[in-house]
Design an enzyme around this catalytic site. Structure first.
Site, mmCIF file in Angstrom:
data_model
loop_
_atom_site.group_PDB
_atom_site.id
_atom_site.type_symbol
_atom_site.label_atom_id
_atom_site.label_comp_id
_atom_site.label_asym_id
_atom_site.label_seq_id
_atom_site.Cartn_x
_atom_site.Cartn_y
_atom_site.Cartn_z
ATOM 1 C CG HIS A 209 18.573 -15.116 -2.483
ATOM 2 N ND1 HIS A 209 18.727 -14.176 -3.462
ATOM 3 C CD2 HIS A 209 17.812 -14.549 -1.524
ATOM 4 C CE1 HIS A 209 18.100 -13.063 -3.099
ATOM 5 N NE2 HIS A 209 17.531 -13.257 -1.930
HETATM 6 C C1 UD1 Z 1 17.321 -12.932 3.468
HETATM 7 C C2 UD1 Z 1 16.096 -12.044 3.268
HETATM 8 C C3 UD1 Z 1 15.928 -11.760 1.784
HETATM 9 C C4 UD1 Z 1 17.195 -11.233 1.162
HETATM 10 C C5 UD1 Z 1 18.317 -12.228 1.432
HETATM 11 C C6 UD1 Z 1 19.621 -11.807 0.826
HETATM 12 C C7 UD1 Z 1 14.180 -12.337 4.811
HETATM 13 C C8 UD1 Z 1 12.832 -12.908 4.940
HETATM 14 N N1 UD1 Z 1 14.869 -12.689 3.709
HETATM 15 O O1 UD1 Z 1 17.021 -14.207 2.885
HETATM 16 O O2 UD1 Z 1 14.925 -10.778 1.627
HETATM 17 O O3 UD1 Z 1 17.022 -11.079 -0.225
HETATM 18 O O4 UD1 Z 1 18.441 -12.338 2.857
HETATM 19 O O5 UD1 Z 1 20.601 -12.768 1.066
HETATM 20 O O6 UD1 Z 1 14.598 -11.576 5.659
HETATM 21 N N2 UD1 Z 1 22.807 -18.579 6.065
HETATM 22 C C9 UD1 Z 1 24.160 -18.792 6.257
HETATM 23 N N3 UD1 Z 1 24.942 -17.701 6.544
HETATM 24 C C10 UD1 Z 1 24.443 -16.463 6.665
HETATM 25 C C11 UD1 Z 1 23.067 -16.265 6.476
HETATM 26 C C12 UD1 Z 1 22.266 -17.338 6.173
HETATM 27 O O7 UD1 Z 1 24.651 -19.896 6.149
HETATM 28 O O8 UD1 Z 1 25.218 -15.523 6.921
HETATM 29 C C13 UD1 Z 1 21.959 -19.733 5.721
HETATM 30 C C14 UD1 Z 1 21.181 -20.234 6.898
HETATM 31 O O9 UD1 Z 1 21.298 -21.619 6.941
HETATM 32 C C15 UD1 Z 1 19.754 -19.857 6.617
HETATM 33 C C16 UD1 Z 1 19.719 -19.668 5.115
HETATM 34 O O10 UD1 Z 1 21.046 -19.344 4.731
HETATM 35 O O11 UD1 Z 1 18.858 -20.825 7.024
HETATM 36 C C17 UD1 Z 1 18.775 -18.573 4.720
HETATM 37 O O12 UD1 Z 1 19.108 -17.371 5.427
HETATM 38 P P1 UD1 Z 1 17.964 -16.339 5.917
HETATM 39 O O13 UD1 Z 1 18.611 -15.162 6.569
HETATM 40 O O14 UD1 Z 1 16.929 -17.054 6.645
HETATM 41 O O15 UD1 Z 1 17.285 -15.868 4.588
HETATM 42 P P2 UD1 Z 1 17.901 -15.484 3.197
HETATM 43 O O16 UD1 Z 1 17.515 -16.542 2.237
HETATM 44 O O17 UD1 Z 1 19.336 -15.115 3.294
#
Ligand code: UD1
Length: 372
Positions: A209
């Protein structure tokens, strides 16, 4: 009789929940503390949040900030604004932030500016890679927090090298092992691998991820090609993070992986995921926490990164850093190696939450006698 100390625990994203749960349970069982659970809403999908809360027997949060996704500034800013209102109204005696996600740094800044004694659990980890958003969150949180709870001696050394006074630091160990031991019976009973048609030791687990791996289309295509080859050696199951699912679908790479036989499944909640890991022959990942869990369980871990903030999982554990071009060869050699006697780093023993409580009590008593 004095009132129990109110402790805000910040939970935000999937990897936070297993760090918060052992602390919540320990605080809830202690007469001198009252835990107050604050969910920022950084992760919100059922499999990324609610199901993990249920696995870890966490109650519904006392406060849910509902910040959701966004750019780094949007997410960090929304957490700060929302958490500041809660913290000002509630005035906790302690604030505990965990890990290295955007919500961790955001709440540390809010709490310390309000003069709330703030603790960082999992302090001192450093990848020295400033292209990683988590590294910036770690640096910021450690410079701000009043108390730094570290998992390992390398973390203590990093903080000392940055000039942080030793009095602020306590090595409590790795809380992830507490979460595992807390849920071990459920993990052992789950048998998710069998439900997917796998036999113990007959498959590998993949998770990816990190933006550095999945946001760059060329890197993602190389990874998919390597996983196709790895699948020919060891059947793979790949619980796909929402961010990765979106990138794979855009590039049409999800159908390619499926056609090669890789089992793509929804992100697995904690118990199911750990049930997959405990029976796996090997794990291929770019996660931080999984490097630690595989070390604890003695399972080979191929970490698809250029660096790690968790070097003890290499020096004392089962993890090795691999580049995409070496993935298949490294997997083949890891599978051929005799299982070495597993070594568990000091204080990775399921008793970290108890050390955290003891440290909170000692620091409370120290502050009271200094004031008297
Ligand atoms: C976040 C953390 C990372 C951690 C990871 C575990 C930061 C900078 N990053 O990254 O350290 O390792 O979580 O998963 O805080 N999304 C969904 N559903 C959700 C959450 C996210 O669909 O419940 C999608 C969204 O479209 C979002 C993308 O996933 O844009 C990324 O989510 P985001 O929370 O921005 O960062 P992670 O990649 O999950």
């Amino acid at each position: 009789m004095t009132m129990p100390a109110r402790v805000h625990l910040i939970a935000a994203a999937r990897p936070n929940f297993m760090k918060v749960a052992p602390l919540w349970h320990a605080l809830a069982a202690a007469p001198d503390f009252t835990p107050v659970l604050v969910h920022t809403g950084q992760h919100y999908d059922a499999n990324m949040s609610d199901a993990i809360f249920a696995d870890l027997r966490l109650p519904a949060p006392d406060h849910h900030l509902g910040v959701g996704s966004g750019t780094h500034a949007e997410q960090t800013g929304r957490v700060m604004i929302a958490y500041e209102a809660v913290a000002m109204a509630d005035r906790p005696d302690w604030l505990i932030v965990v890990g290295d996600v955007n919500s961790t740094a955001a709440c540390a800044l809010v709490g310390t500016k309000l003069g709330i004694p703030t603790v960082h659990l999992e302090a001192g980890l450093r990848s020295r890679d400033r292209a990683m958003p988590e590294e910036l969150n770690r640096l910021m949180t450690d410079v701000l927090a009043d108390v730094l709870w570290t998992p390992s001696p390398d973390a203590d050394a990093n903080l000392a090298a940055e000039g942080i006074p030793p009095a602020r630091v306590t090595r409590v160990g790795n809380i992830m092992m507490d979460a595992f031991e807390l849920t071990r019976p459920a993990i052992m009973a789950a048998d998710y691998p069998a439900a997917l048609g796998f036999t113990p030791g007959g498959y590998g687990v993949v998770t990816l991820h990190r933006p550095s791996n999945v946001d760059d289309p060329a890197q993602l295509a190389r990874l998919v090609a390597a996983l196709e080859q790895a699948q020919a050696r060891l059947p793979l199951v790949f619980p796909v993070h929402p961010r990765t699912a979106a990138r794979l679908a855009t590039a049409g790479l999800d159908t390619r992986l499926a056609a090669a036989g890789v089992r793509l499944v929804a992100p697995a909640p904690y118990v199911r995921f750990m049930s997959l890991v405990t029976q796996a022959a090997a794990v291929i990942t770019d996660s931080g926490g999984i490097q630690e869990e595989t070390t604890y369980l003695g399972i080979p871990c191929l970490t698809l990164r250029e660096n790690t903030e968790r070097p003890i999982t290499i020096s004392e554990g089962t993890s090795r850093l691999v580049q995409v071009g070496d993935l298949v060869a490294t997997l083949v050699s890891a599978l051929a190696e005799p299982r070495s006697q597993r070594r568990r780093p000091d204080r990775w023993d399921g008793r970290t939450a108890a050390r955290c409580l003891a440290d909170l009590r000692a620091r409370t008593a120290g502050a009271a006698s200094a004031a008297a």
